[in-house]
Each structure stands twice: as structure tokens, then as C-alpha cells.
Design a protein around this motif. Structure first.
Motif, PDB file in Angstrom:
ATOM      1  N   VAL A   1      60.013   1.265 -63.633  1.00  0.00           N
ATOM      2  CA  VAL A   1      61.141   0.813 -64.452  1.00  0.00           C
ATOM      3  C   VAL A   1      60.643   0.186 -65.748  1.00  0.00           C
ATOM      4  O   VAL A   1      61.166   0.446 -66.841  1.00  0.00           O
ATOM      5  N   MET A   2      59.598  -0.629 -65.626  1.00  0.00           N
ATOM      6  CA  MET A   2      58.993  -1.285 -66.782  1.00  0.00           C
ATOM      7  C   MET A   2      58.514  -0.264 -67.809  1.00  0.00           C
ATOM      8  O   MET A   2      58.755  -0.389 -69.016  1.00  0.00           O
ATOM      9  N   LEU A   3      57.812   0.767 -67.317  1.00  0.00           N
ATOM     10  CA  LEU A   3      57.246   1.785 -68.205  1.00  0.00           C
ATOM     11  C   LEU A   3      58.342   2.573 -68.911  1.00  0.00           C
ATOM     12  O   LEU A   3      58.270   2.817 -70.123  1.00  0.00           O
ATOM     13  N   VAL A   4      59.379   2.956 -68.155  1.00  0.00           N
ATOM     14  CA  VAL A   4      60.470   3.738 -68.748  1.00  0.00           C
ATOM     15  C   VAL A   4      61.170   2.939 -69.852  1.00  0.00           C
ATOM     16  O   VAL A   4      61.389   3.443 -70.964  1.00  0.00           O
ATOM     17  N   ILE A   5      61.503   1.682 -69.553  1.00  0.00           N
ATOM     18  CA  ILE A   5      62.222   0.865 -70.536  1.00  0.00           C
ATOM     19  C   ILE A   5      61.327   0.515 -71.720  1.00  0.00           C
ATOM     20  O   ILE A   5      61.804   0.397 -72.861  1.00  0.00           O
ATOM     21  N   ALA A   6      60.021   0.351 -71.486  1.00  0.00           N
ATOM     22  CA  ALA A   6      59.097   0.028 -72.578  1.00  0.00           C
ATOM     23  C   ALA A   6      59.101   1.109 -73.656  1.00  0.00           C
ATOM     24  O   ALA A   6      58.830   0.828 -74.826  1.00  0.00           O
ATOM     25  N   TYR A   7      59.423   2.356 -73.277  1.00  0.00           N
ATOM     26  CA  TYR A   7      59.431   3.458 -74.240  1.00  0.00           C
ATOM     27  C   TYR A   7      60.808   3.704 -74.852  1.00  0.00           C
ATOM     28  O   TYR A   7      60.961   4.588 -75.695  1.00  0.00           O
ATOM     29  N   LEU A   8      61.800   2.930 -74.406  1.00  0.00           N
ATOM     30  CA  LEU A   8      63.123   3.083 -75.004  1.00  0.00           C
ATOM     31  C   LEU A   8      63.171   2.351 -76.346  1.00  0.00           C
ATOM     32  O   LEU A   8      62.814   1.177 -76.429  1.00  0.00           O
ATOM     33  N   PRO A   9      63.627   2.997 -77.411  1.00  0.00           N
ATOM     34  CA  PRO A   9      63.809   2.288 -78.690  1.00  0.00           C
ATOM     35  C   PRO A   9      64.880   1.204 -78.546  1.00  0.00           C
ATOM     36  O   PRO A   9      65.803   1.336 -77.737  1.00  0.00           O
ATOM     37  N   THR A  10      64.773   0.159 -79.322  1.00  0.00           N
ATOM     38  CA  THR A  10      65.766  -0.913 -79.244  1.00  0.00           C
ATOM     39  C   THR A  10      67.154  -0.422 -79.659  1.00  0.00           C
ATOM     40  O   THR A  10      68.163  -0.991 -79.241  1.00  0.00           O
ATOM     41  N   GLN A  11      67.195   0.654 -80.476  1.00  0.00           N
ATOM     42  CA  GLN A  11      68.499   1.229 -80.831  1.00  0.00           C
ATOM     43  C   GLN A  11      69.203   1.770 -79.585  1.00  0.00           C
ATOM     44  O   GLN A  11      70.429   1.667 -79.452  1.00  0.00           O
ATOM     45  N   THR A  12      68.417   2.329 -78.670  1.00  0.00           N
ATOM     46  CA  THR A  12      68.993   2.823 -77.411  1.00  0.00           C
ATOM     47  C   THR A  12      69.518   1.659 -76.573  1.00  0.00           C
ATOM     48  O   THR A  12      70.584   1.748 -75.947  1.00  0.00           O
ATOM     49  N   LEU A  13      68.755   0.567 -76.546  1.00  0.00           N
ATOM     50  CA  LEU A  13      69.199  -0.621 -75.810  1.00  0.00           C
ATOM     51  C   LEU A  13      70.518  -1.140 -76.376  1.00  0.00           C
ATOM     52  O   LEU A  13      71.396  -1.579 -75.622  1.00  0.00           O
ATOM     53  N   MET A  14      70.657  -1.080 -77.698  1.00  0.00           N
ATOM     54  CA  MET A  14      71.916  -1.513 -78.316  1.00  0.00           C
ATOM     55  C   MET A  14      73.072  -0.605 -77.898  1.00  0.00           C
ATOM     56  O   MET A  14      74.175  -1.070 -77.622  1.00  0.00           O
ATOM     57  N   ARG A  15      72.808   0.700 -77.827  1.00  0.00           N
ATOM     58  CA  ARG A  15      73.876   1.643 -77.492  1.00  0.00           C
ATOM     59  C   ARG A  15      74.366   1.483 -76.054  1.00  0.00           C
ATOM     60  O   ARG A  15      75.548   1.723 -75.759  1.00  0.00           O
ATOM     61  N   VAL A  16      73.476   1.069 -75.143  1.00  0.00           N
ATOM     62  CA  VAL A  16      73.885   0.953 -73.736  1.00  0.00           C
ATOM     63  C   VAL A  16      74.446  -0.430 -73.411  1.00  0.00           C
ATOM     64  O   VAL A  16      74.935  -0.650 -72.299  1.00  0.00           O
ATOM     65  N   ALA A  17      74.389  -1.373 -74.367  1.00  0.00           N
ATOM     66  CA  ALA A  17      74.790  -2.752 -74.090  1.00  0.00           C
ATOM     67  C   ALA A  17      76.252  -2.844 -73.646  1.00  0.00           C
ATOM     68  O   ALA A  17      76.560  -3.423 -72.596  1.00  0.00           O
ATOM     69  N   VAL A  18      77.167  -2.278 -74.442  1.00  0.00           N
ATOM     70  CA  VAL A  18      78.597  -2.371 -74.122  1.00  0.00           C
ATOM     71  C   VAL A  18      78.948  -1.605 -72.847  1.00  0.00           C
ATOM     72  O   VAL A  18      79.654  -2.148 -71.974  1.00  0.00           O
ATOM     73  N   PRO A  19      78.479  -0.347 -72.674  1.00  0.00           N
ATOM     74  CA  PRO A  19      78.779   0.351 -71.410  1.00  0.00           C
ATOM     75  C   PRO A  19      78.242  -0.378 -70.179  1.00  0.00           C
ATOM     76  O   PRO A  19      78.928  -0.447 -69.154  1.00  0.00           O
ATOM     77  N   MET A  20      77.013  -0.935 -70.258  1.00  0.00           N
ATOM     78  CA  MET A  20      76.439  -1.652 -69.117  1.00  0.00           C
ATOM     79  C   MET A  20      77.273  -2.872 -68.760  1.00  0.00           C
ATOM     80  O   MET A  20      77.557  -3.135 -67.589  1.00  0.00           O
ATOM     81  N   TYR A  21      77.686  -3.614 -69.782  1.00  0.00           N
ATOM     82  CA  TYR A  21      78.493  -4.815 -69.544  1.00  0.00           C
ATOM     83  C   TYR A  21      79.846  -4.431 -68.936  1.00  0.00           C
ATOM     84  O   TYR A  21      80.301  -5.055 -67.964  1.00  0.00           O
ATOM     85  N   THR A  22      80.480  -3.398 -69.493  1.00  0.00           N
ATOM     86  CA  THR A  22      81.797  -2.968 -69.015  1.00  0.00           C
ATOM     87  C   THR A  22      81.729  -2.508 -67.561  1.00  0.00           C
ATOM     88  O   THR A  22      82.566  -2.887 -66.729  1.00  0.00           O
ATOM     89  N   VAL A  23      80.728  -1.688 -67.256  1.00  0.00           N
ATOM     90  CA  VAL A  23      80.562  -1.205 -65.879  1.00  0.00           C
ATOM     91  C   VAL A  23      80.266  -2.375 -64.949  1.00  0.00           C
ATOM     92  O   VAL A  23      80.792  -2.453 -63.830  1.00  0.00           O
ATOM     93  N   GLY A  24      79.416  -3.311 -65.404  1.00  0.00           N
ATOM     94  CA  GLY A  24      79.067  -4.474 -64.579  1.00  0.00           C
ATOM     95  C   GLY A  24      80.288  -5.307 -64.226  1.00  0.00           C
ATOM     96  O   GLY A  24      80.477  -5.693 -63.064  1.00  0.00           O
ATOM     97  N   VAL A  25      81.138  -5.597 -65.217  1.00  0.00           N
ATOM     98  CA  VAL A  25      82.344  -6.386 -64.963  1.00  0.00           C
ATOM     99  C   VAL A  25      83.308  -5.621 -64.057  1.00  0.00           C
ATOM    100  O   VAL A  25      83.921  -6.199 -63.143  1.00  0.00           O
ATOM    101  N   ALA A  26      83.439  -4.301 -64.279  1.00  0.00           N
ATOM    102  CA  ALA A  26      84.317  -3.488 -63.433  1.00  0.00           C
ATOM    103  C   ALA A  26      83.844  -3.511 -61.981  1.00  0.00           C
ATOM    104  O   ALA A  26      84.661  -3.616 -61.052  1.00  0.00           O
ATOM    105  N   LEU A  27      82.537  -3.445 -61.776  1.00  0.00           N
ATOM    106  CA  LEU A  27      82.001  -3.489 -60.414  1.00  0.00           C
ATOM    107  C   LEU A  27      82.220  -4.860 -59.777  1.00  0.00           C
ATOM    108  O   LEU A  27      82.489  -4.958 -58.573  1.00  0.00           O
ATOM    109  N   LEU A  28      82.116  -5.927 -60.572  1.00  0.00           N
ATOM    110  CA  LEU A  28      82.375  -7.268 -60.050  1.00  0.00           C
ATOM    111  C   LEU A  28      83.833  -7.420 -59.631  1.00  0.00           C
ATOM    112  O   LEU A  28      84.139  -8.060 -58.616  1.00  0.00           O
ATOM    113  N   ILE A  29      84.734  -6.837 -60.405  1.00  0.00           N
ATOM    114  CA  ILE A  29      86.151  -6.868 -60.030  1.00  0.00           C
ATOM    115  C   ILE A  29      86.364  -6.079 -58.735  1.00  0.00           C
ATOM    116  O   ILE A  29      87.117  -6.493 -57.844  1.00  0.00           O
ATOM    117  N   ALA A  30      85.654  -4.937 -58.623  1.00  0.00           N
ATOM    118  CA  ALA A  30      85.753  -4.132 -57.401  1.00  0.00           C
ATOM    119  C   ALA A  30      85.232  -4.903 -56.193  1.00  0.00           C
ATOM    120  O   ALA A  30      85.796  -4.829 -55.099  1.00  0.00           O
TER     121      ALA A  30
END
Length: 380
Positions: A60-89
Motif C-alpha cells: 500500500v505504501m509503495l502504490v501510494i508513494a507513486y501517486l501524484p498529489t494531484q491524484t490525491l486531491m482528486r480522490v479527496a471528495v469521493p473518499m470523504y463522501t463514501v466514508g460518510v455514507a458508509l458510516l450512515i449505513a
């Protein structure tokens, strides 16, 4: 020729790793395996399982280490939204185990609150990046709302330890984004007053039949037994009493590896997970603890160095928050094992047995390495 190609591939794959950070993480993993071998010597398979967990966290460390920070920015909102939806579930139809509703079955059993440890700082760092240069008080209020929604859902499960870690991750981002000390100091003052009143009126507030608002009965009991573990020496206070005895009996040099009496006579509860620090302290003593603290301090200093040199506001906020999450993990775990904080079920980072927490922390290290790698690419 084939051997040279393999070596070249491995070298290329590892080039994304920040070398100082990699060395520190490796030493913490190695220290954790040594302590776990002693703690789980009567639990066959634990060490092998932990080695697989470490291998998975490295992937996991190696895969994420090669992700550009722009990619991390793009997944921020979807990850948060899915996380909150799962918590509600989870709140609606989650699995109940040991009186807590924390898990969800989606083909396999998952604990959605773990997702928020990473998605929370990602989301807030993204939010402040979008408002760079024009951050107003209103933006801090929105950020606080984004933080309190998942924290409230996690605390309701109840899971005070994870709620504390998610809250800390979000607060660190908000602080680094420029929150004024004029707002922080009054909150700290209220906390000091609350603790002072609790200690002063301990007998009255912890008397049978007295119920505190917000907290569950077992959480209230944990705080009361923290103030005086002897009030329930065979119940809630047992963990604290036995771990303090183990730490104290280690002395300066420790009793030696595999020679901890509190550990091997089964006095330390959860000795391979939350209370592994008590095992380590008994066997390696004050000297071993000092070396362990040095490793954690080096990890924190390296993370803050990466944050300070990050090229964007998003990277700085994210790296600073991830780094201080490690500080929070270590401080809370050592504090609860030493009897200065309530027992809240927070593992010792990179040392306690467990797969989910280890992978989450591995993802955090991977994010730090991604930010460090981005900085090196810009420089070259």
C-alpha cells in the motif's frame, strides 16, 4: 543479465521511497516484531500474520508513494463522501459486536471508520487548497462542520478511540490552515477547567448513580478508574494497574527479552495489541523506551520536514496532519498504558498487532512519501 534486470526493477520501484523515512519505519516494524514475538509466544500464528500485515502495508505504501498529489486531491471528495455514507449505513444496519455497532458487511466485513483517518485530512486539505489566499472565518466554520459529521457518527457507534483520532486529524489541518490562537486558547482553558473540576470533585462525580451527559456508562467508568484504578482493581482498573506494574518492574535495563513476568504470567491484558508497550517496557526498560521514543521523534521530525518543504498548500496541510496523527497514536497509547489517559483502544503505531490499523498507517506513510517524491521531482 536477468539478475541485473531484476535488481534494476527493484531499485526503480524503491526509488519512490523517502530513504530516511523508510529506515525509521523499518526500525519501528522490526522493534514491533521483536516485542510481538514475546507478547504472542503462546499465540501461534500471530507473528506470521503480522509479517503478512507488514508486507501488505508496504505494498500500500509503495502504490501510494507513486501517486501524484494531484491524484490525491482528486480522490479527496469521493473518499470523504463514501466514508460518510458508509458510516450512515453502519448507524442504520451495521453489525453489532461486543455491544458496539462499528462494522458493515459488503461481501466482507469492513470498519468504515478506518477510512476517515485518511479521508478526513485529505478532504480538509482539499477544501483549504481551493480557498488558498482568501481563507475567512466562515471557511473554518465549514471545515469544522465537515469534521464533526463523521466524528459524531463514529462516537455514536460507540468508538471513542477512533473518533478521537479522526477529530485530531481534522483539527491539525484546520490549525495548520491558520486558525487563530484567539479561538484555540479559550477551548484549551475550558478543557483545563473541566479536568480540574473532575479531579477536585472526583468522589461526587464518580459516585454510583451519577450519569454524565454525552458519554456512555463504560466511558464514564473508564475515566473514573483512570483517576483511581483501585476503585475497581479486578474490573476496569485491572488493565491500568497491571500495565503500570509491568512498566515499573522493567527498571532501567529491563528484565530481558522473553523474560517479562507480567507478560508471560498473563497479567497484561491485550498484550499483543493495545498494551504491547507494557510488554516492551517490562523487557527492555527505560533504555529501550528511550530508544523507542527517539524513533518516534525521528518519524515526526522527518514528517514535519516533508510538510515544511512541500510545494503546495494541499501538500503542506496533508503532510503536517498525517505526521501529527502518528504523534497522537503514540502519545495516546503510551498515555493510556502508563495510566495518565483513559483506555480508549488506540494501538501503538507500527508496533501493535493488527491488519486494518497497520494498512491505514502504511497509507499515511505512503502519502508522506508521495509528497516527498513530488518535491524531489520538482527540484530535478
Amino acid at each position: 543479465m536477468d539478475r541485473r534486470r531484476v535488481l534494476s526493477f527493484i531499485k526503480s520501484a524503491l526509488s519512490g521511497f523517502d530513504k530516511p523515512l523508510s529506515l525509521i519505519v523499518f526500525l519501528l516494524f522490526a522493534t514491533g516484531i521483536v516485542a510481538l514475538y514475546s507478547a504472542a509466544i503462546d499465540m501461534p500464528g500471530r507473528v506470521e500474520d503480522q509479517l503478512r500485515n507488514i508486507l501488505l502495508s508496504y505494498v500500500v505504501m509503495l502504490v501510494i508513494a507513486y501517486l501524484p498529489t494531484q491524484t490525491l486531491m482528486r480522490v479527496a471528495v469521493p473518499m470523504y463522501t463514501v466514508g460518510v455514507a458508509l458510516l450512515i449505513a453502519v448507524a442504520m444496519f451495521g453489525l453489532i459486536r461486543k455491544g458496539a455497532r462499528r462494522w458493515l458487511y459488503v461481501g466482507m466485513v469492513i470498519q468504515p471508520s478506518e477510512i476517515m483517518k485518511i479521508s478526513m485530512p485529505l478532504m480538509l486539505a482539499w477544501y483549504f487548497q481551493k480557498r488558498e489566499g482568501v481563507i475567512r472565518w466562515f471557511d473554518f466554520a465549514v471545515a469544522l462542520l465537515l469534521l464533526l459529521v463523521p466524528v459524531g457518527l463514529i462516537a455514536k457507534q460507540p468508538d471513542l478511540g477512533t473518533a478521537l483520532l479522526v477529530m485530531a486529524a481534522g483539527v491539525y489541518v484546520i490549525y495548520f490552515a491558520g486558525l487563530s490562537w484567539k479561538l484555540i486558547l479559550p477551548l484549551l482553558g475550558l478543557l483545563v477547567v473541566a479536568v480540574t473540576l473532575l479531579i477536585t470533585f472526583q468522589n461526587d462525580m464518580c459516585a454510583p448513580g451519577v450519569n454524565w451527559p454525552v458519554l456512555h456508562d463504560y466511558q464514564q467508568h473508564r475515566i473514573c478508574t483512570l483517576l483511581d484504578p483501585t476503585t475497581d482493581p479486578l474490573g476496569k482498573g485491572f488493565h491500568t494497574i497491571q500495565s503500570i506494574i509491568a512498566i515499573g518492574s522493567g527498571g532501567v535495563q529491563g528484565k530481558g527479552w522473553l523474560k517479562g513476568t507480567q507478560t508471560h504470567l498473563e497479567f497484561i491484558p491485550e498484550k499483543h495489541t493495545d498494551f504491547i508497550f507494557a510488554v516492551y517496557s517490562e523487557e527492555f526498560g527505560l533504555i529501550g523506551n528511550a530508544l523507542l521514543l527517539v524513533l518516534y521523534l525521528l518519524l515526526i521530525f522527518r514528517g514535519l520536514f516533508i510538510a515544511a518543504n512541500a510545494p503546495t498548500l494541499f501538500s503542506r496541510l496533508l503532510a503536517g496532519s498525517i505526521t501529527l496523527i502518528f504523534f497522537t497514536y503514540a502519545f495516546v497509547n503510551m498515555g493510556m498504558v502508563s495510566g495518565i489517559l483513559p483506555v480508549v483502544g488506540v494501538p501503538l503505531p507500527l508496533m501493535s498487532y493488527g491488519g486494518t490499523a497497520l494498512v491505514t498507517l502504511g497509507a499515511g506513510i505512503g502519502i508522506l512519501m508521495s509528497i516527498s517524491r513530488q518535491k524531489r521531482l520538482i527540484q530535478t
